[in-house]
Write a protein that holds these residues in place. Structure first.
Motif, PDB file in Angstrom:
ATOM      1  N   UNK A 245       0.841  -1.193   0.000  1.00 42.38           N
ATOM      2  CA  UNK A 245       0.000   0.000   0.000  1.00 42.38           C
ATOM      3  C   UNK A 245       0.874   1.240   0.000  1.00 42.38           C
ATOM      4  N   UNK A 246       0.993   1.849  -1.165  1.00 39.17           N
ATOM      5  CA  UNK A 246       1.898   2.995  -1.310  1.00 39.17           C
ATOM      6  C   UNK A 246       1.492   3.776  -2.559  1.00 39.17           C
ATOM      7  N   UNK A 247       1.270   5.109  -2.427  1.00 40.42           N
ATOM      8  CA  UNK A 247       0.821   5.894  -3.578  1.00 40.42           C
ATOM      9  C   UNK A 247       1.748   5.838  -4.777  1.00 40.42           C
TER      10      UNK A 247
ATOM     11  N   UNK B  62      -3.930  -4.977 -22.628  1.00 43.11           N
ATOM     12  CA  UNK B  62      -3.550  -5.645 -21.389  1.00 43.11           C
ATOM     13  C   UNK B  62      -4.723  -5.729 -20.423  1.00 43.11           C
ATOM     14  N   UNK B  63      -4.770  -6.809 -19.697  1.00 41.45           N
ATOM     15  CA  UNK B  63      -5.651  -6.939 -18.546  1.00 41.45           C
ATOM     16  C   UNK B  63      -4.752  -6.797 -17.319  1.00 41.45           C
ATOM     17  N   UNK B  64      -4.674  -5.564 -16.779  1.00 43.27           N
ATOM     18  CA  UNK B  64      -3.791  -5.283 -15.653  1.00 43.27           C
ATOM     19  C   UNK B  64      -4.467  -5.727 -14.363  1.00 43.27           C
ATOM     20  N   UNK B  65      -3.876  -6.711 -13.717  1.00 47.42           N
ATOM     21  CA  UNK B  65      -4.427  -7.260 -12.475  1.00 47.42           C
ATOM     22  C   UNK B  65      -3.487  -6.908 -11.326  1.00 47.42           C
ATOM     23  N   UNK B  66      -3.841  -5.853 -10.596  1.00 44.49           N
ATOM     24  CA  UNK B  66      -3.005  -5.400  -9.486  1.00 44.49           C
ATOM     25  C   UNK B  66      -3.565  -5.934  -8.175  1.00 44.49           C
ATOM     26  N   UNK B  67      -2.690  -6.493  -7.367  1.00 44.36           N
ATOM     27  CA  UNK B  67      -3.101  -6.943  -6.043  1.00 44.36           C
ATOM     28  C   UNK B  67      -2.157  -6.368  -4.989  1.00 44.36           C
ATOM     29  N   UNK B  68      -2.715  -6.018  -3.851  1.00 46.10           N
ATOM     30  CA  UNK B  68      -1.928  -5.462  -2.760  1.00 46.10           C
ATOM     31  C   UNK B  68      -1.390  -6.597  -1.898  1.00 46.10           C
TER      32      UNK B  68
ATOM     33  N   UNK C 153      -3.737  15.641 -12.135  1.00 44.96           N
ATOM     34  CA  UNK C 153      -3.368  15.171 -10.797  1.00 44.96           C
ATOM     35  C   UNK C 153      -4.545  15.014  -9.846  1.00 44.96           C
ATOM     36  N   UNK C 154      -5.557  15.880  -9.948  1.00 51.81           N
ATOM     37  CA  UNK C 154      -6.700  15.759  -9.034  1.00 51.81           C
ATOM     38  C   UNK C 154      -7.415  14.429  -9.222  1.00 51.81           C
ATOM     39  N   UNK C 155      -7.803  14.149 -10.460  1.00 53.42           N
ATOM     40  CA  UNK C 155      -8.496  12.890 -10.731  1.00 53.42           C
ATOM     41  C   UNK C 155      -7.580  11.706 -10.497  1.00 53.42           C
ATOM     42  N   UNK C 156      -6.326  11.848 -10.902  1.00 48.51           N
ATOM     43  CA  UNK C 156      -5.371  10.759 -10.717  1.00 48.51           C
ATOM     44  C   UNK C 156      -5.184  10.393  -9.260  1.00 48.51           C
ATOM     45  N   UNK C 157      -5.078  11.404  -8.400  1.00 44.70           N
ATOM     46  CA  UNK C 157      -4.920  11.128  -6.972  1.00 44.70           C
ATOM     47  C   UNK C 157      -6.154  10.449  -6.390  1.00 44.70           C
ATOM     48  N   UNK C 158      -7.328  10.813  -6.890  1.00 45.89           N
ATOM     49  CA  UNK C 158      -8.543  10.153  -6.407  1.00 45.89           C
ATOM     50  C   UNK C 158      -8.562   8.683  -6.834  1.00 45.89           C
ATOM     51  N   UNK C 159      -8.115   8.406  -8.063  1.00 42.70           N
ATOM     52  CA  UNK C 159      -8.047   7.017  -8.527  1.00 42.70           C
ATOM     53  C   UNK C 159      -7.073   6.219  -7.663  1.00 42.70           C
ATOM     54  N   UNK C 160      -5.913   6.818  -7.378  1.00 42.71           N
ATOM     55  CA  UNK C 160      -4.915   6.130  -6.561  1.00 42.71           C
ATOM     56  C   UNK C 160      -5.440   5.893  -5.153  1.00 42.71           C
ATOM     57  N   UNK C 161      -6.081   6.908  -4.576  1.00 48.48           N
ATOM     58  CA  UNK C 161      -6.632   6.762  -3.229  1.00 48.48           C
ATOM     59  C   UNK C 161      -7.645   5.619  -3.177  1.00 48.48           C
ATOM     60  N   UNK C 162      -8.517   5.554  -4.176  1.00 46.78           N
ATOM     61  CA  UNK C 162      -9.502   4.481  -4.216  1.00 46.78           C
ATOM     62  C   UNK C 162      -8.859   3.129  -4.405  1.00 46.78           C
ATOM     63  N   UNK C 163      -7.920   3.037  -5.330  1.00 40.03           N
ATOM     64  CA  UNK C 163      -7.267   1.763  -5.607  1.00 40.03           C
ATOM     65  C   UNK C 163      -6.439   1.252  -4.453  1.00 40.03           C
ATOM     66  N   UNK C 164      -5.815   2.182  -3.708  1.00 38.81           N
ATOM     67  CA  UNK C 164      -4.958   1.803  -2.596  1.00 38.81           C
ATOM     68  C   UNK C 164      -5.694   1.770  -1.255  1.00 38.81           C
ATOM     69  N   UNK C 165      -6.974   2.137  -1.262  1.00 35.01           N
ATOM     70  CA  UNK C 165      -7.755   2.229  -0.020  1.00 35.01           C
ATOM     71  C   UNK C 165      -7.069   3.147   0.989  1.00 35.01           C
ATOM     72  N   UNK C 166      -6.628   4.290   0.481  1.00 34.43           N
ATOM     73  CA  UNK C 166      -5.997   5.307   1.310  1.00 34.43           C
ATOM     74  C   UNK C 166      -6.847   6.569   1.277  1.00 34.43           C
ATOM     75  N   UNK C 167      -6.629   7.431   2.238  1.00 31.26           N
ATOM     76  CA  UNK C 167      -7.305   8.715   2.185  1.00 31.26           C
ATOM     77  C   UNK C 167      -6.657   9.581   1.115  1.00 31.26           C
ATOM     78  N   UNK C 168      -7.454  10.447   0.510  1.00 30.47           N
ATOM     79  CA  UNK C 168      -6.920  11.358  -0.489  1.00 30.47           C
ATOM     80  C   UNK C 168      -5.843  12.249   0.124  1.00 30.47           C
ATOM     81  N   UNK C 169      -6.021  12.653   1.364  1.00 37.89           N
ATOM     82  CA  UNK C 169      -5.045  13.510   2.033  1.00 37.89           C
ATOM     83  C   UNK C 169      -3.686  12.825   2.147  1.00 37.89           C
ATOM     84  N   UNK C 170      -3.689  11.532   2.467  1.00 35.79           N
ATOM     85  CA  UNK C 170      -2.414  10.812   2.581  1.00 35.79           C
ATOM     86  C   UNK C 170      -1.752  10.644   1.218  1.00 35.79           C
TER      87      UNK C 170
END
Length: 351
Positions: free
Chosen positions: A37-39, A56-62, A248-265
């Protein structure tokens, strides 16, 4: 040009994809990727969500334990691992079929050595316990800082506790200092009266040396047996980084959702404006990573030099010998493969 491409169907697929040309519908190839779990690894989520790699079928797992990820590569169950950039010498000695193919991002202040009350110098830590990820960059970071400041690297006792556990140990007085990445360093400074920063990775020395960084690893099977997929996978990552820089705004929201992190972090780590200079982590684009690998002309940022990935390998290997994690340093080419960068660059790709 057409005759050359027709020599192999695989080359045709790669050339069309890299050039962004329209062509027939090809079978989608799956690529299995893991990281903790890392942005800094969240660009895989952008590539998947925005459809930047339709072939590609990108399958990311944490997977929080990188050693588990590398063992899954050895078992043929993973193709790519995003992790810190110090592992490869260990992997080579253990015979793991994996190569470091790219530097991903550079710590730009997100890593800190935080000391508890009454600790102001390296000498003050003598005989005390310091929390690090043993066998990770945190341990090298602390060891190098100690030596730079006149103390032996083994003058402290390293305790293998990280993240929330290290935060609790600092607050409870169980350790005198700790290496933290965000948000744990900032949280400790807020919670522990008298705590201070002994070192932070935004200092010019750490930036120039490139010590504290993340990397991307690929299995030998992906590189050698599914090379077109490997090229498309690397390109998808850099396309996602380029997209994030523009969004960056939308990208950070995608990353936050994918990583299950807060947008602030997420914003604390990679910033809000897409430059990589307003957060704690500087993200390498394609050209910068290719230059660090020595696969494109020019020098990377922060006074680094072309092909510096080999110096990083030698530096890290030397420390793992000191810490008895490996018996001897192997040549860089045993664990580094920069040929994908070179092939993309030669194809005309620039990120």
């Amino acid at each position: 040009m057409t005759k050359k491409l027709l020599k192999s169907a695989s080359r045709c697929i790669a050339a069309l994809a890299l050039a962004g040309a329209a062509g027939p519908t090809w079978a989608v190839e799956s690529v299995k990727i893991a990281g903790f779990t890392w942005p800094g690894y969240g660009f895989w989520h952008i590539a998947a969500e925005k459809g930047l790699a339709p072939d590609l079928d990108i399958q990311y797992q944490t997977i929080e334990d990188p050693y588990e990820s590398f063992n899954l590569v050895a078992a043929g169950q993973l193709d790519v691992v995003s992790s810190t950039a110090e592992f490869t010498p260990v992997g080579v000695e253990r015979g793991l079929p994996v190569k470091l193919v790219a530097f991903g991002n550079l710590s730009y202040g997100t890593d800190k050595i935080v000391a508890g009350p009454g600790i102001e110098t390296a000498a003050d830590l003598a005989g005390k316990e310091v929390a690090v990820l043993e066998g990770g960059l945190a341990q090298i970071y602390v060891a190098m800082w100690l030596e730079q400041n006149g103390a032996a690297y083994d003058s402290v006792t390293y305790r293998n506790i990280i993240a929330d556990d290290a935060f609790a140990a600092m607050i409870g007085g169980g350790v005198a200092a700790s290496e933290f990445w965000e948000p744990y360093g900032t949280n400790t400074l807020k919670a522990l009266e008298g705590a201070s920063v002994l070192a932070q990775s935004k200092d010019p020395y750490w930036l120039q040396s490139g010590v504290i960084a993340d990397g991307h690893y690929m299995s030998d099977a992906l590189i050698n047996d599914r090379r077109d997929v490997a090229l498309l996978t690397m390109k998808a990552m850099y396309d996602a980084i380029a997209w994030w820089k523009q969004n960056p705004d939308e990208g950070n929201r995608i990353i936050a959702g994918g990583m299950s992190m807060s947008l602030a972090d997420v914003e604390l780590v990679i910033g809000k404006n897409g430059t990589g200079l307003d957060g704690g982590l500087y993200v390498y684009d394609f050209m910068e990573a290719a230059q660090f690998c020595g696969s494109a002309p020019g020098n990377p940022p922060f006074d680094q030099k072309n092909g510096q990935i080999n110096d990083h390998w030698n530096l890290v290997s030397g420390w793992w010998v000191k810490f008895n994690l490996i018996e001897a340093a192997a040549p860089p080419e045993t664990g580094i493969d920069c040929s994908l960068h070179k092939e993309l660059y030669d194809s005309g790709y620039r990120g």
